[in-house]
Design a protein around this motif. Structure first.
Motif, mmCIF file in Angstrom:
data_model
loop_
_atom_site.group_PDB
_atom_site.id
_atom_site.type_symbol
_atom_site.label_atom_id
_atom_site.label_comp_id
_atom_site.label_asym_id
_atom_site.label_seq_id
_atom_site.Cartn_x
_atom_site.Cartn_y
_atom_site.Cartn_z
ATOM 1 N N TYR A 100 0.890 -1.165 -0.109
ATOM 2 C CA TYR A 100 0.066 0.152 -0.075
ATOM 3 C C TYR A 100 0.818 1.167 0.055
ATOM 4 C CZ TYR A 100 0.986 -0.763 4.921
ATOM 5 O OH TYR A 100 1.704 -0.928 6.207
ATOM 6 N N HIS B 293 -1.274 9.475 0.340
ATOM 7 C CA HIS B 293 -2.106 9.401 -0.868
ATOM 8 C C HIS B 293 -2.266 10.905 -1.454
ATOM 9 C CE1 HIS B 293 -3.786 6.204 1.523
ATOM 10 N NE2 HIS B 293 -4.038 5.623 0.345
ATOM 11 N N TYR C 272 -15.400 17.535 8.752
ATOM 12 C CA TYR C 272 -15.806 16.937 10.019
ATOM 13 C C TYR C 272 -16.157 17.795 11.211
ATOM 14 C CZ TYR C 272 -15.073 12.282 8.233
ATOM 15 O OH TYR C 272 -14.962 11.081 7.340
ATOM 16 N N THR D 163 -6.592 12.510 6.766
ATOM 17 C CA THR D 163 -7.799 12.081 7.770
ATOM 18 C C THR D 163 -8.363 13.339 8.690
ATOM 19 O OG1 THR D 163 -6.316 11.525 9.453
ATOM 20 C CG2 THR D 163 -7.147 9.694 7.902
ATOM 21 N N THR E 258 -6.914 14.883 11.289
ATOM 22 C CA THR E 258 -6.825 14.472 12.704
ATOM 23 C C THR E 258 -5.878 15.247 13.183
ATOM 24 O OG1 THR E 258 -7.148 12.258 12.129
ATOM 25 C CG2 THR E 258 -6.321 12.402 13.973
ATOM 26 N N VAL F 131 -1.626 8.753 7.606
ATOM 27 C CA VAL F 131 -1.458 7.859 8.797
ATOM 28 C C VAL F 131 -0.138 7.039 8.876
ATOM 29 C CG1 VAL F 131 -2.533 5.859 10.114
ATOM 30 C CG2 VAL F 131 -4.003 7.626 9.110
ATOM 31 N N SER G 155 -10.600 13.866 15.498
ATOM 32 C CA SER G 155 -10.884 13.992 14.030
ATOM 33 C C SER G 155 -12.250 14.665 14.112
ATOM 34 C CB SER G 155 -11.033 12.816 13.332
ATOM 35 O OG SER G 155 -9.756 12.070 13.290
ATOM 36 N N LEU H 141 -28.783 6.911 12.280
ATOM 37 C CA LEU H 141 -27.794 7.216 11.509
ATOM 38 C C LEU H 141 -27.684 8.594 11.267
ATOM 39 C CD1 LEU H 141 -27.303 4.013 9.319
ATOM 40 C CD2 LEU H 141 -26.070 4.474 11.091
ATOM 41 N N ILE I 54 -25.761 3.144 5.358
ATOM 42 C CA ILE I 54 -24.279 3.353 5.843
ATOM 43 C C ILE I 54 -23.369 2.500 4.624
ATOM 44 C CG2 ILE I 54 -24.308 0.791 7.089
ATOM 45 C CD1 ILE I 54 -22.810 2.385 9.109
ATOM 46 N N LEU J 277 -9.535 5.904 -1.415
ATOM 47 C CA LEU J 277 -8.139 5.363 -1.599
ATOM 48 C C LEU J 277 -7.688 4.486 -2.521
ATOM 49 C CD1 LEU J 277 -7.871 4.513 2.507
ATOM 50 C CD2 LEU J 277 -7.248 6.482 1.273
ATOM 51 N N LEU K 38 -4.195 -2.508 0.977
ATOM 52 C CA LEU K 38 -4.316 -2.040 2.265
ATOM 53 C C LEU K 38 -5.201 -3.492 2.882
ATOM 54 C CD1 LEU K 38 -5.362 1.498 2.573
ATOM 55 C CD2 LEU K 38 -3.343 0.532 3.818
ATOM 56 N N VAL L 284 -2.002 0.381 8.977
ATOM 57 C CA VAL L 284 -3.097 -0.469 8.018
ATOM 58 C C VAL L 284 -4.671 -0.337 8.704
ATOM 59 C CG1 VAL L 284 -3.615 -2.756 7.113
ATOM 60 C CG2 VAL L 284 -1.329 -2.117 7.030
ATOM 61 N N LEU M 284 -5.920 1.436 11.088
ATOM 62 C CA LEU M 284 -6.387 2.845 11.076
ATOM 63 C C LEU M 284 -6.938 3.459 9.872
ATOM 64 C CD1 LEU M 284 -4.454 4.260 14.321
ATOM 65 C CD2 LEU M 284 -6.546 3.006 14.275
ATOM 66 N N GLN M 285 -6.599 3.040 9.033
ATOM 67 C CA GLN M 285 -6.954 3.211 7.537
ATOM 68 C C GLN M 285 -8.252 2.647 7.260
ATOM 69 O OE1 GLN M 285 -4.300 5.186 4.642
ATOM 70 N NE2 GLN M 285 -2.949 3.740 5.519
ATOM 71 N N ARG N 55 -12.988 3.861 7.832
ATOM 72 C CA ARG N 55 -13.787 3.753 6.481
ATOM 73 C C ARG N 55 -14.713 2.490 6.311
ATOM 74 N NH1 ARG N 55 -11.092 7.440 2.766
ATOM 75 N NH2 ARG N 55 -9.268 8.421 3.950
ATOM 76 N N ALA O 186 -17.673 4.691 7.829
ATOM 77 C CA ALA O 186 -17.639 5.439 6.558
ATOM 78 C C ALA O 186 -16.948 6.777 6.594
ATOM 79 C CB ALA O 186 -18.836 5.293 5.849
ATOM 80 N N GLU O 187 -16.130 6.902 7.735
ATOM 81 C CA GLU O 187 -15.451 8.141 7.828
ATOM 82 C C GLU O 187 -13.789 7.750 7.205
ATOM 83 O OE1 GLU O 187 -17.461 10.107 11.640
ATOM 84 O OE2 GLU O 187 -16.755 7.778 11.979
ATOM 85 N N ARG O 188 -13.217 8.987 7.336
ATOM 86 C CA ARG O 188 -11.784 8.852 6.908
ATOM 87 C C ARG O 188 -11.194 8.599 7.993
ATOM 88 N NH1 ARG O 188 -13.186 13.841 4.816
ATOM 89 N NH2 ARG O 188 -13.702 13.322 2.816
ATOM 90 N N MET O 189 -11.557 8.983 9.203
ATOM 91 C CA MET O 189 -11.140 8.927 10.616
ATOM 92 C C MET O 189 -12.288 9.166 11.526
ATOM 93 S SD MET O 189 -8.573 7.333 12.199
ATOM 94 C CE MET O 189 -6.802 7.790 11.371
ATOM 95 N N ASN O 190 -12.343 7.983 12.704
ATOM 96 C CA ASN O 190 -13.363 8.293 13.624
ATOM 97 C C ASN O 190 -13.017 9.421 14.233
ATOM 98 O OD1 ASN O 190 -11.262 5.980 14.000
ATOM 99 N ND2 ASN O 190 -11.772 6.664 15.909
#
Ligand code: SF4
Lengths: 212, 474
Positions: free
Chosen positions: A30, A34, A53, A129, A131, A166, A183, A193, B35, B46, B52, B261, B263-264, B268, B272-276
């Protein structure tokens, strides 16, 4: 009994793996990032993703930082702030909010609960991200400080605290320090949701990026 | 495992009841579709998603193959950092360890952050019987706890409740547990979340003991990782004086770097978030920051049985993202409760029978709770081949005999033969359809025919099983 269970579990694992083939070293094909390795691009991406966010993002210079911090505290009506050890005193030189220094005598959870805001620096920010990472270093304080007050103002130094991804962040962070990766403000999607900002952590997060 | 689900009807019967409940179906449909669409967008961002996913699969596989070594390394690192490690062979041992630890603090209440492991062992019920009250602090878990209900989704445990129901539960129940809901509470999610914030805050501020699980444990450093959204996790991990984490032994990863790995892929895949919003990591204890006592309870409880099965052990790679639930046509119709365990959906169908065996009717029917459409495999961020494990478990269930499984035995014989003889698939499919085992338009399993045929049929992907199998096997 404790010792027995340990031996039992480990024994079962070894038994279970008798037929398991040796596994090769995992392939890591990977990407490391990016994003192009370009400071301006990375800063813009950080800004955009933080805002996406629902963090409020601001950019300023070192000189104008104290005035901006004062303005943000004012805007949210914050009259009391928790101050972590090691926060540059200049950052708070223009605010009139009452300062609780979390130094020798630590603020109790209840005292933190009646404190309106906290101002901190950070260890790192991750652009892809959106963050910010806190690790309890100078100007960040212990974890409870950035958790209980309702407004968190976090200052990020563009010069050396922003990475793209990351995989670029982890080698720069010390796992022995307790870390909080943030984040956006706290959120929940537990009710049909629908995303709702602000459950238990600070409901407002203002990130100030300090550029040269 | 947890006593919560004892007396559950077997999957087809429970699913049958769920399908008739139109509110539940509407809630589930809305939630899973929302979701899954968002997830697809987050993953598409990505370019290296496939790599990944492959790395995640390989890291977890390698870890499982040397699990004993990594657990011993983890134990050393946690101990060196000021924590205490306990080993629990089963649920009873884990419950006893936690109960003793809580009692030693002299406290009679604890705050909890959502943890599947503690649900699996029925910790709350056990503590209650010992006079210790456990407060769930995740909003969805709070809804479930106040409603005396059971969780139905890994990530959104109250996915089966809509806002009106939640308002009613808060209004009638909150006062019994602590701070009451405001008199004029409406069903707006913002107001409901605010009510939960106020209700729980008083509990956080006075809490002396916190109980958590963990998403990852890093063997080389002894670091634990909790990924969350609301901040209740941070509260439970930070404010109490004593922290007890109950974690399945399969949650270990070898290195700090491996988190790059997961945490990416985890955020998602799950929200479905880039990061929680919040990720917390801690290593033992830290002077002047957070709990001064940290206990890690390493839980087996059937995991080593799964590990011993060379096809089934891949289920232990699971990082509990819940993506497979959200794409599963069976889950969408049947709901989480039908699976009779804390692990619903496709992952539950392969994990539960392995963790607790297939002696009960519901557990024996779980491997049949799938149409084998393969959508779960496609979205899984650690590439667990759920259909492969399902087929494998069906063989096992069929092999154990008994009246209830006669049909499956017939079906599996036919299916097994077909899978071994791809050249005669057409004939095989006819045979399978007669015994209703693998036909993708029907839900196989005891009693399944009645409900799939009398209710509207699930919208299964157009791809027939044969094509799916070819594409994925060759
Ligand atoms: S099996 Fe895969 S997709 Fe399902 S919850 Fe586990 S990791 Fe996620």
């Amino acid at each position: 009994m404790k010792q027995n269970s340990r031996a039992r579990v480990l024994g079962r694992i070894r038994q279970a793996l008798l037929d398991a083939p040796p596994s090769p070293e995992p392939a890591r094909d990977y990407l490391t990032a990016h994003t192009a390795d370009d400071e301006a691009v990375i800063l813009d991406l950080l800004h955009e993703n933080l805002a996406d966010y629902r963090a409020n993002v601001h950019r300023t210079t070192e000189t104008d930082l104290p005035a901006l911090v004062a303005k943000l505290l004012d805007r949210h009506g914050a009259q009391t702030i928790a101050v972590p050890p090691g926060l540059p005193i200049a950052w708070l030189s223009e605010t009139t909010a009452r300062q609780h220094h979390d130094a020798d005598s630590l603020l109790t959870p209840h005292e933190l609960d009646t404190t309106h805001a906290v101002v901190t620096s950070c260890a790192l920010a991750i652009a892809e991200t959106g963050t910010i990472v806190l690790d309890g270093g100078p100007g960040q304080g212990r974890r409870a400080l950035t958790l209980v007050p309702d407004l968190h103002i976090c200052v990020v130094r563009a010069k050396d605290q922003v990475v793209g991804s990351v995989p670029q962040a982890l080698p720069r962070l010390d796992p022995t320090r307790p870390q909080t990766w943030i984040s956006g403000p706290s959120a929940t999607s537990d009710i049909e949701l629908d995303r709702v900002e602000g459950v238990h952590g600070p409901r407002r997060l203002d990130v100030v990026i300090v550029t040269r | 495992m947890s006593g919560t689900f004892i007396g559950m009807p077997a999957f087809p019967k429970a699913a049958h009841e769920a399908v008739r409940d139109t509110t539940l179906r509407a809630n589930l449909r809305h939630a899973t579709h929302t979701i899954r669409d968002k997830r697809a967008v987050a993953v598409a961002e990505l370019a290296d998603w496939a790599e990944l996913r492959e790395a995640g699969k390989q890291i977890k596989t390698e870890t499982l193959h040397s699990l004993d070594t990594y657990l011993v390394q983890l134990e050393e690192a946690v101990t060196a950092a000021g924590g205490t490690v306990h080993w629990a062979a089963d649920a009873a041992e884990a419950n006893q360890i936690v109960t003793d630890l809580v009692k030693a603090t002299g406290e009679s209440e604890v705050v909890k952050v959502k943890s599947m492991a503690t649900q699996e062992i029925g910790l709350n019920e056990h503590l209650e019987a010992e006079g210790i009250r456990a407060y769930e602090t995740d909003l969805a878990e709070l809804i479930v706890q106040l409603g005396e209900d059971r969780p139905s989704h890994i990530l959104v445990p109250a996915i089966h409740r809509n806002r009106g129901e939640i308002r009613d539960i808060f209004t009638s129940e909150m006062g019994k547990w602590g701070r009451e809901a405001p008199d004029d509470l409406t069903d707006s999610p913002v107001e409901l979340a605010e009510a939960a914030r106020l209700h729980l805050r008083e509990k956080f501020l006075r809490a002396k003991v916190g109980i958590s699980g963990a998403n990852f444990m890093v063997a080389e450093t002894g670091t634990l990782v909790v990924v969350e959204s609301e901040g209740n996790g941070r509260m439970c991990l930070t404010l109490p004086e004593t922290l007890i984490s109950v974690v399945g032994i399969e949650k270990v990863v070898p290195t700090w770097r491996d988190l790059e790995v997961f945490l990416q892929t985890l955020p998602r895949s799950s929200t479905a978030e880039r990061m929680n919003p919040y990720t917390s990591t801690w290593t033992g204890t830290t002077d002047g920051d957070g709990p001064s006592a940290f206990h890690l309870v390493l839980l087996d409880n059937g995991r080593t049985d799964a590990l011993a099965d060379e096809v089934g052990r891949q289920a232990l790679r699971c990082i509990r993202c819940s993506a497979c639930l959200n794409v599963c046509p069976v889950y969408e119709r049947a709901g989480g409760h039908a699976y009779g365990s804390v692990y619903p959906g496709p992952i539950g169908a392969i994990l539960t029978p392995q963790l607790r065996g297939t002696t009960s009717e519901v557990d024996a029917s779980l491997p049949y709770a799938s149409s084998l459409c393969g959508a779960c495999y496609d979205v899984c961020p650690v590439a667990i081949d759920i259909p492969e494990v399902l087929v494998h478990l069906r063989e096992k269930v069929a092999g154990q005999g008994g009246k209830g499984h006669r049909l499956e035995k017939v079906a599996m014989k036919a299916a097994g033969w077909v899978l071994d003889h791809p050249g005669v698939l057409a004939a095989g499919e006819r045979a399978a359809s007669k015994t209703r085992a693998l036909h993708p338009r029907k839900l196989p399993g005891p009693g399944a025919r009645q409900w799939t045929e009398s209710r509207d049929l699930p919208e299964l992907p157009a791809e027939p099983f044969r094509d799916w199998w070819k594409k994925n096997r060759t």
